[in-house]
Design a protein around this motif. Structure first.
Motif, short mmCIF file in Angstrom:
data_model
loop_
_atom_site.label_atom_id
_atom_site.label_comp_id
_atom_site.label_asym_id
_atom_site.label_seq_id
_atom_site.Cartn_x
_atom_site.Cartn_y
_atom_site.Cartn_z
N HIS A 1 -0.99 9.60 3.93
CA HIS A 1 -2.20 10.39 3.73
C HIS A 1 -2.97 9.92 2.50
O HIS A 1 -4.20 9.86 2.51
N ALA A 2 -2.25 9.60 1.44
CA ALA A 2 -2.93 9.22 0.20
C ALA A 2 -3.77 7.96 0.40
O ALA A 2 -4.90 7.87 -0.10
N VAL A 3 -3.23 7.00 1.13
CA VAL A 3 -3.98 5.77 1.38
C VAL A 3 -5.20 6.10 2.24
O VAL A 3 -6.33 5.66 1.96
N ARG B 1 -5.42 1.91 9.71
CA ARG B 1 -5.65 0.53 9.31
C ARG B 1 -6.33 0.48 7.96
O ARG B 1 -7.24 1.25 7.68
N ALA B 2 -5.84 -0.39 7.09
CA ALA B 2 -6.47 -0.60 5.79
C ALA B 2 -6.52 -2.11 5.59
O ALA B 2 -5.54 -2.71 5.19
N GLY B 3 -7.64 -2.73 5.96
CA GLY B 3 -7.71 -4.19 5.94
C GLY B 3 -6.77 -4.76 7.00
O GLY B 3 -6.74 -4.28 8.13
N ALA B 4 -5.93 -5.74 6.61
CA ALA B 4 -5.00 -6.34 7.56
C ALA B 4 -3.72 -5.52 7.68
O ALA B 4 -2.81 -5.85 8.42
N THR B 5 -3.65 -4.42 6.94
CA THR B 5 -2.43 -3.63 6.84
C THR B 5 -2.52 -2.37 7.70
O THR B 5 -3.56 -1.72 7.74
N ARG C 1 0.80 -1.22 0.00
CA ARG C 1 0.00 0.00 0.00
C ARG C 1 0.84 1.27 0.00
O ARG C 1 0.57 2.20 -0.74
N HIS C 2 1.84 1.34 0.86
CA HIS C 2 2.60 2.58 0.97
C HIS C 2 3.41 2.84 -0.31
O HIS C 2 4.01 1.91 -0.85
#
Ligand SMILES: Nc1ncnc2c1ncn2[C@@H]1O[C@H](COP(=O)(O)OP(=O)(O)OP(=O)(O)O)[C@@H](O)[C@H]1O
Ligand SMILES: Nc1ncnc2c1ncn2[C@@H]1O[C@H](COP(=O)(O)OP(=O)(O)OP(=O)(O)O)[C@@H](O)[C@H]1O
Ligand code: SF4
Ligand code: SF4
Ligand SMILES: [Mg+2]
Ligand SMILES: [Mg+2]
Lengths: 340, 345
Positions: A331-333, A322-326, A262-263
Motif C-alpha cells: 500500500h505504501a508504494v 506496477r511501479a516502473g519495471a517492478t 521497493r517493498h
C-alpha cells in the motif's frame, strides 16, 4: 541471457507460467488428540496465490525467508506437488492435465535442496546420474551412457572413476555436484535449482554457476533458481521474485531489484546481507517475529514487522501494482508514501 | 577475549598431527594428513576450503563419530588437556552432548523422523541437565525461540518433515546447544538459512562465546559469515591445512595461493559479472594426491621444489601457510605486492 536465446523466445509461450497457484497442507494433530484438546483442523498455507512467468532462455530467481514457500513453489513447478488452487502451465500445457506426461517431464529436471535425501544410498553414482537417461529411454547403449556420465562428472569437477562409488563416500559438496550432474544428464530445457550451490565452496560454486550460464547461452536453458545467497542470485538472474509468507511481494528485473528495491521487506532483506569487509557493521536482521503460516496476520502479512504499516495495511491485503519495471504488493508504494 | 584469565586462555581443544585413513579395496586413502590446530575458550575458529578437503572429517574425528572404516591413524585430540580420541565409546557418548555439541551438515541424519521435534529436544535436555519433563519442555520451546522458529509453542509437536529445510536446520542447532556444551562443532550451520535468520544464529553463537566462554569450530563456505564471526580461520585443501591465521589477514591478505584463489572466487554483491573468477581444474582425488604440494597442478606460482617436496605450515607474516614461497630457503620468493606478502592470483 544471450540475444539469440531471447529472439528464439519471441512469439512463443513462456517456458513456465504459474497462475494464482496455492498449495495448502493439513497440519492438524491426530483426530483423537484434537478432540481431547478441543481444537479444530489446522491448515498451513505454504503457497497462497502466486503468479509469474519465465520466458524461455531466462532465469527467474526466488528469494525470501526460510519457510516462505520457495521449495514448495519449486515442487509445484515440476509437478511433484499438485496445486490446491490455480494452474501451472509448462510450455503451453497445464501440468495437471493428462497430456503433460512423460514427454513433458523429460524436458524438466530438478536439483533438490537436500543433496543427502535425494540420492539413493544403495546406488552407484554412475546409476544415479544415468537414472533420467534410463527412465526416458535415452542412450540405450550402455557404453554410450557411461561415456555421457563420465563427461557430466568431469563437468561438475568430479572424475569419471567416481561413478563406481556410492554416495556416502562423498562430502556434502561432492554429493551436491552429483545431483547437478544427474539433473543435466537428460539435457532438460527447464531446470529447477533449489539451493544448487549452498554446499559448495566459493571456487567450485563459481565453476558450477559459470557452467550453468554457459549452458544457458549455448542451449537456451530456462532456470527457476532458489538461493539465500543474494550475491549468487545477482550473478545468475534475469528477474527476481521476493516471497513473503507464501506470496510474491515484489517481482522485478534483477538489476532493478538490487539498485532500487521497493517493498519494505525487500529493503530489509538487503540490509541483512553479511558484510565481507569486516567494518564491524552490525547486521540489521529484519525486526520482529516471523509470523506463522498457520495463522498469518490480517491484511498485509508483513504489517507486524513493517515500519510503514498503517491501519489500511492491517485491514486490507495489498494487490500487485506496477511501479516502473517492478511489480510490488504494498500500500505504501501504491500511495507514494514509501519515499518520504 | 582480552579479559580472560591465563588459565582460560589455554586451548580448550587441541588437535595434534591428526591423520585419518580409510582402508578400501583399492588401497588405503589418507583423508586427513598432519592436521594441527587449537581453539581457546570463547574463540571461534572458522574452517573453510575446497569441497571434499576434509572439513567435516575433521569435525567428525573431534566428536568421535568417524564413519567406519575411517579411523584415526596418527595424532591426538585433547579437550581441556585430556585426550578424547582414545576414549571408550560410552564415555565419549557422554562427552558428546554435554561437553561437545555437534551441528551436522546434514540435518536429516540428526533428526529422527519418527519423533516430534519437541520430544527430541526434551530427551536431550533430560539426558544432560537435571530437570523435570515440564521444565525440559519449557526449555525446548525456549531454544526453538532462540533459533527463530515462529510460533515455537504451537509447532513444537510437529514432525521434522513438516518443517522447511531451514527450519529443520534450526532444530538441529537447538539440539546441539540445549545442553550448553563448552565446545560446539558446527558444520555448515547456516547454509540452509536466509540472511536474516543467519544473522540471528550468528548473534546467538557469539553471545554464547562471550557470555559462557563457549569455543566454536565453525565450518562454512560462507565467507560473509566467517568474516563476521570467526577470530581465526583455517583453510583446508586435500586433507591438509593450507593456511591458518587471524580472520582479517586470511580473508583480505591470504598468503597461500589456494586461499588467494578461493577469496577471489567470492561472487560480488554490488554488480553482475559475465564470468565469475574460478580456480580452473579440480582438487586431486584422495587416491591421486601428488607427491609435492597438493595444489601444484593448479597453482599459478608453481616452481621446481613444489613438485617434489611437500610444504608444512611456514610462518608467513601474521599467518602460517603451507607454501614454499614463504620459505626463505626457496629459490623463488613471494611476488610481493602493496599489502605485504599477500599472494596475488
Ligand atoms: N509436506 C509438508 N507438510 C506440512 N507442512 C509443510 C510441508 N512442506 C512444507 N511445509 C511447510 O510449508 C512452509 C513452506 O515450506 P518450504 O519448504 O516451501 O519453504 P522454503 O521457502 O523452501 O524454506 P527454506 O528456505 O527453509 O528451504 C513451511 O512452513 C513448511 O513448514
Ligand atoms: N566413507 C568414505 N569412504 C571413502 N572416502 C570418504 C568417505 N567419506 C568421505 N570420504 C572422502 O573424504 C574426503 C573429505 O570429506 P569431507 O566430508 O570431510 O569433506 P568436506 O571438506 O567437509 O567437504 P564439503 O565442503 O563438500 O562438505 C572427501 O574427498 C570424501 O570423498
Ligand atoms: S502494505 Fe503496509 S504493511 Fe505491507 S509492506 Fe506495504 S506498508 Fe508495510
Ligand atoms: S608450494 Fe608451490 S605449488 Fe604449492 S601453493 Fe606454494 S607455490 Fe603453489
Ligand atoms: Mg527450501
Ligand atoms: Mg562437509
Amino acid at each position: 541471457m544471450s540475444d539469440t536465446a531471447r529472439s528464439q523466445g519471441a512469439g512463443q509461450p513462456p517456458m513456465l507460467e504459474v497462475r494464482d497457484v496455492a498449495r495448502y497442507f493439513d497440519v492438524s494433530r491426530p483426530l483423537l488428540q484434537r478432540l481431547l484438546a478441543r481444537e479444530g483442523k489446522r491448515t498451513l498455507r505454504a503457497v497462497d496465490g502466486i503468479s509469474f512467468a519465465i520466458p524461455r532462455g531466462t532465469t527467474l530467481s526466488l528469494v525470501g525467508e526460510s519457510g516462505c514457500g520457495k521449495s514448495t513453489v519449486a515442487r509445484l513447478a515440476v509437478g511433484l506437488y499438485g496445486t490446491t488452487r490455480g494452474e501451472v502451465v509448462f510450455d503451453g500445457n497445464d501440468l495437471s492435465s493428462a497430456r503433460a506426461d512423460a514427454a513433458q517431464r523429460r524436458r524438466m529436471q530438478m536439483i533438490f535442496q537436500d543433496p543427502y535425501a535425494s540420492l539413493n544410498p544403495r546406488w552407484r553414482v554412475l546409476d544415479i546420474v544415468a537414472e533420467p537417461l534410463r527412465a526416458f529411454g535415452l542412450l540405450p547403449d550402455r557404453a554410450a551412457r557411461e561415456k555421457r556420465v563420465g563427461e557430466l562428472l568431469t563437468q561438475v569437477g568430479l572424475s569419471p572413476a567416481d561413478g563406481q562409488k556410492f554416495p556416502h563416500e562423498f562430502s556434502g559438496g561432492q554429493r551436491q555436484r552429483i545431483s547437478i550432474a544427474r539433473a543435466l544428464s537428460s539435457n532438460p530445457e527447464f531446470l529447477v535449482c533449489d539451493e544448487p550451490t549452498s554446499a559448495l565452496d566459493v571456487s567450485v560454486q563459481a565453476q558450477i554457476l559459470n557452467l550453468m550460464k554457459d549452458l544457458q547461452r549455448r542451449m537456451g536453458l530456462t532456470y527457476l533458481f532458489i538461493s539465500h545467497n543474494l550475491a549468487v542470485v545477482r550473478q545468475v538472474s534475469d528477474r527476481i521474485g521476493v516471497m513473503y509468507l507464501g506470496r510474491l511481494v515484489e517481482l522485478a528485473p534483477s538489476e532493478t531489484l538490487f539498485e532500487a528495491p521497493r517493498h519494505p521487506y525487500t529493503r530489509a532483506l538487503m540490509e541483512a546481507i553479511p558484510d565481507l569487509d569486516m567494518t564491524g557493521r552490525e547486521r540489521i536482521p529484519v525486526g520482529g517475529e516471523v509470523p506463522s503460516p498457520i495463522s498469518p496476520p490480517s491484511g498485509c502479512a508483513f504489517n507486524p514487522r513493517c515500519p510503514l504499516a498503517n491501519d489500511r495495511c492491517r485491514r486490507e491485503r495489498p494487490g500487485m501494482t506496477r511501479a516502473g519495471a517492478t511489480l510490488v504488493a504494498c500500500h505504501a508504494v501504491e500511495e507514494g508514501r514509501d519515499r518520504q | 577475549m582480552n579479559n580472560l584469565s591465563a588459565k582460560a586462555a589455554a586451548p580448550l581443544l587441541e588437535v595434534r598431527n591428526l591423520r585419518v585413513e580409510f582402508p578400501t579395496r583399492r588401497g588405503t586413502l589418507t583423508a586427513l594428513d598432519d592436521v594441527s590446530f587449537s581453539i581457546r575458550a570463547g574463540e571461534v575458529l572458522g574452517v573453510v576450503g575446497e569441497s571434499g578437503a576434509g572439513k567435516s572429517m575433521t569435525g567428525a574425528a573431534i566428536i568421535g563419530l568417524l564413519e567406519p572404516p575411517g579411523r584415526i591413524a596418527r595424532g591426538e585430540i585433547l579437550l581441556d588437556g585430556q585426550r578424547i580420541d582414545n576414549l571408550p565409546r560410552e564415555k565419549m557418548r557422554r562427552i558428546r552432548g554435554k561437553q561437545i555439541g555437534a551441528i551436522f551438515q546434514d540435518p536429516l541424519t540428526t533428526l529422527n523422523p519418527l519423533y516430534t521435534v519437541g520430544r527430541q529436544l526434551q530427551e536431550t535436555i533430560l539426558t544432560h541437565l537435571p530437570m523435570t519433563p515440564a521444565q525440559a519442555r519449557a526449555r525446548a520451546i525456549h531454544w526453538l525461540e532462540e533459533v527463530g522458529i515462529p510460533g515455537a509453542a504451537q509447532r513444537i509437536d510437529s514432525y521434522p518433515h513438516e518443517f522447511s529445510g531451514g527450519m529443520r536446520q534450526r532444530v538441529v542447532i537447538a539440539l546441539a546447544l540445549c545442553a550448553e556444551p563448552r565446545l560446539v562443532v558446527a558444520d555448515e550451520p547456516t547454509t540452509a538459512l536466509d540472511v536474516s535468520i543467519q544473522a540471528q544464529i550468528i548473534a546467538l553463537l557469539k553471545r554464547l562465546t562471550r557470555e559462557h566462554g563457549t569455543a566454536v569450530m565453525l565450518v562454512t563456505h560462507d565467507m560473509g559469515v566467517i568474516a563476521e564471526t570467526a577470530d581465526r580461520v583455517a583453510v583446508m585443501y586435500a586433507g591438509r591445512l593450507a593456511e591458518i591465521g587471524p580472520v582479517r589477514e586470511v580473508v583480505k591478505a591470504p598468503r597461500h595461493p589456494y586461499s588467494a584463489g578461493l577469496m577471489a572466487s567470492i561472487p560480488p554483491l554490488d554488480r553482475k559479472v559475465e564470468h565469475l573468477a574460478q580456480i580452473d581444474g579440480a582438487m586431486p582425488r584422495l587416491s591421486a594426491i601428488p607427491r609435492g604440494c597438493a595444489y601444484y597442478p593448479r597453482c599459478p606460482h608453481v616452481f621446481e621444489r613444489c613438485r617434489v617436496e611437500r610444504p608444512d605450515l611456514i610462518d608467513a607474516g601474521t599467518t602460517r601457510a603451507a607454501c614454499w614461497l614463504h620459505d626463505p630457503a626457496s629459490e623463488k620468493q613471494v611476488p610481493f605486492s602493496g599489502t605485504g606478502s599477500t599472494v596475488h592470483v
